[in-house]
Design an enzyme around this catalytic site. Structure first.
Site, mmCIF file in Angstrom:
data_model
loop_
_atom_site.group_PDB
_atom_site.id
_atom_site.type_symbol
_atom_site.label_atom_id
_atom_site.label_comp_id
_atom_site.label_asym_id
_atom_site.label_seq_id
_atom_site.Cartn_x
_atom_site.Cartn_y
_atom_site.Cartn_z
ATOM 1 N N GLY A 156 0.797 -1.224 0.000
ATOM 2 C CA GLY A 156 0.000 0.000 0.000
ATOM 3 C C GLY A 156 0.826 1.268 0.000
ATOM 4 C CE1 TYR A 170 -11.933 0.897 1.524
ATOM 5 C CE2 TYR A 170 -12.980 3.057 1.420
ATOM 6 C CZ TYR A 170 -11.889 2.264 1.740
ATOM 7 O OH TYR A 170 -10.768 2.828 2.296
ATOM 8 C CD1 TRP A 221 -11.159 12.021 -0.665
ATOM 9 C CD2 TRP A 221 -10.711 13.908 -1.786
ATOM 10 N NE1 TRP A 221 -12.361 12.583 -1.029
ATOM 11 C CE2 TRP A 221 -12.120 13.736 -1.716
ATOM 12 C CE3 TRP A 221 -10.206 15.035 -2.423
ATOM 13 C CZ2 TRP A 221 -13.014 14.648 -2.275
ATOM 14 C CZ3 TRP A 221 -11.099 15.945 -2.975
ATOM 15 C CH2 TRP A 221 -12.484 15.752 -2.916
#
Length: 300
Positions: free
Chosen positions: A12, A127, A152
């Site tokens: 990630g 999600y 974001w």
């Protein structure tokens, strides 16, 4: 004595930023990803905890394919809820504090206010629901935790809005960008620094810093506003930019998963408890684009 921090979610954006931060002589990061640290595999996870005595765990692992989650809810919950429950229970058994990364998508995005940590949640897509379920299993299974809700997220690593804009700008002369969804762009490097600052204070004995916190770039904007700033800065580095960027309503850009219209986050609690300030997202964006340009220049 050097403190050992286990970081889950090696692939990630956050974990990659943590891996590239300057070394800290007081802490050592053990960054793991699949297959060695599949949080949905309870037995494999237990072996990791047996092999090394960790002082703190950072969970940066998540199922983040927002649209795909609508048709793959079982997989989303397997990672975002069940895997997190495995991790929370192990942390509790071994008495290890956990820092878990969550999302603004736990809110429904109504109104135009800044969401606080104690505000009622109401996710509007799979999600968001799976991430909120992950928060709940942490709250129900342990007491020494920090949940960071962010929004974001972008980085020089992986796939994100900034890199998508650069790719589209290179091949299109005109782009239509949503202008009625508002949030705070968050540079993953800033999030990584913040996460480590929280971890260090906990490891130094801070007892009153557990709970849920918000963190994102300062001053809200729309995706359109974010895109305009991306191209403004990118042009300085020689990137091709579109001739026209048009603001559109989300109604005109339907997606499988509904997105919150309002993702503004109130980050006052983090400042009050940990003394951590939000950077202006415009300043952080400039740093990120400088990093992207540098990396791409080195790879040419």
């Amino acid at each position: 004595m050097v403190k050992k921090i286990l970081v889950i979610g090696k692939q990630g954006q956050l974990a990659q930023e943590l891996e590239h931060l300057p070394p800290n002589n007081e802490v050592k990061l053990f960054i793991m990803g699949r297959p060695e640290s599949d949080i949905s595999d309870q037995h494999k996870l237990a072996e990791i905890f047996k092999a090394t005595s960790y002082d703190l765990v950072i969970n940066a692992c998540a199922y983040t394919a927002v649209d795909k989650a609508e048709s793959s809810s079982e997989e989303a919950y397997k990672i975002n809820r069940d895997g997190v429950e495995n991790l929370a229970k192990l942390c509790n058994v071994h008495n290890i504090p956990l820092i878990h990364i969550s999302t603004d998508y736990v809110f429904d995005g109504s109104g135009d206010h800044f969401h606080t940590e104690n505000e009622e949640t109401n996710p509007i897509n799979v999600y968001g629901a799976s991430k909120f379920a992950g928060e709940q299993v942490i709250v129900n299974n342990m007491s020494h935790y920090v949940i960071i809700r962010t929004s974001w997220v972008y980085s020089s690593f992986g796939n994100n809005f900034v890199k998508t804009m650069l790719k589209l700008g290179a091949i299109k002369d005109e782009l239509n960008i949503i202008d009625d969804q508002i949030g705070g762009p968050t540079y993953a490097k800033d999030l990584g620094i913040t996460t480590l600052q929280i971890a260090e204070q906990i490891l130094q004995g801070k007892k009153d810093g557990f709970g849920i916190f918000n963190y994102c770039g300062k001053e809200p904007t729309s995706w359109y506003g974010f895109a305009c700033e991306i191209f403004k800065v990118a042009a300085k580095y020689g990137y091709k930019i579109p001739e026209r960027i048009n603001p559109i309503s989300a109604i005109n850009y339907p997606t499988p998963a509904k997105r919150p219209s309002n993702s503004r986050l109130n980050c006052t609690k983090l400042l009050n408890v940990y003394g951590i300030k939000q950077p202006l997202w415009q300043d952080s964006l400039q740093k990120c684009l400088a990093e992207i340009a540098k990396n791409e220049g080195e790879n040419k």
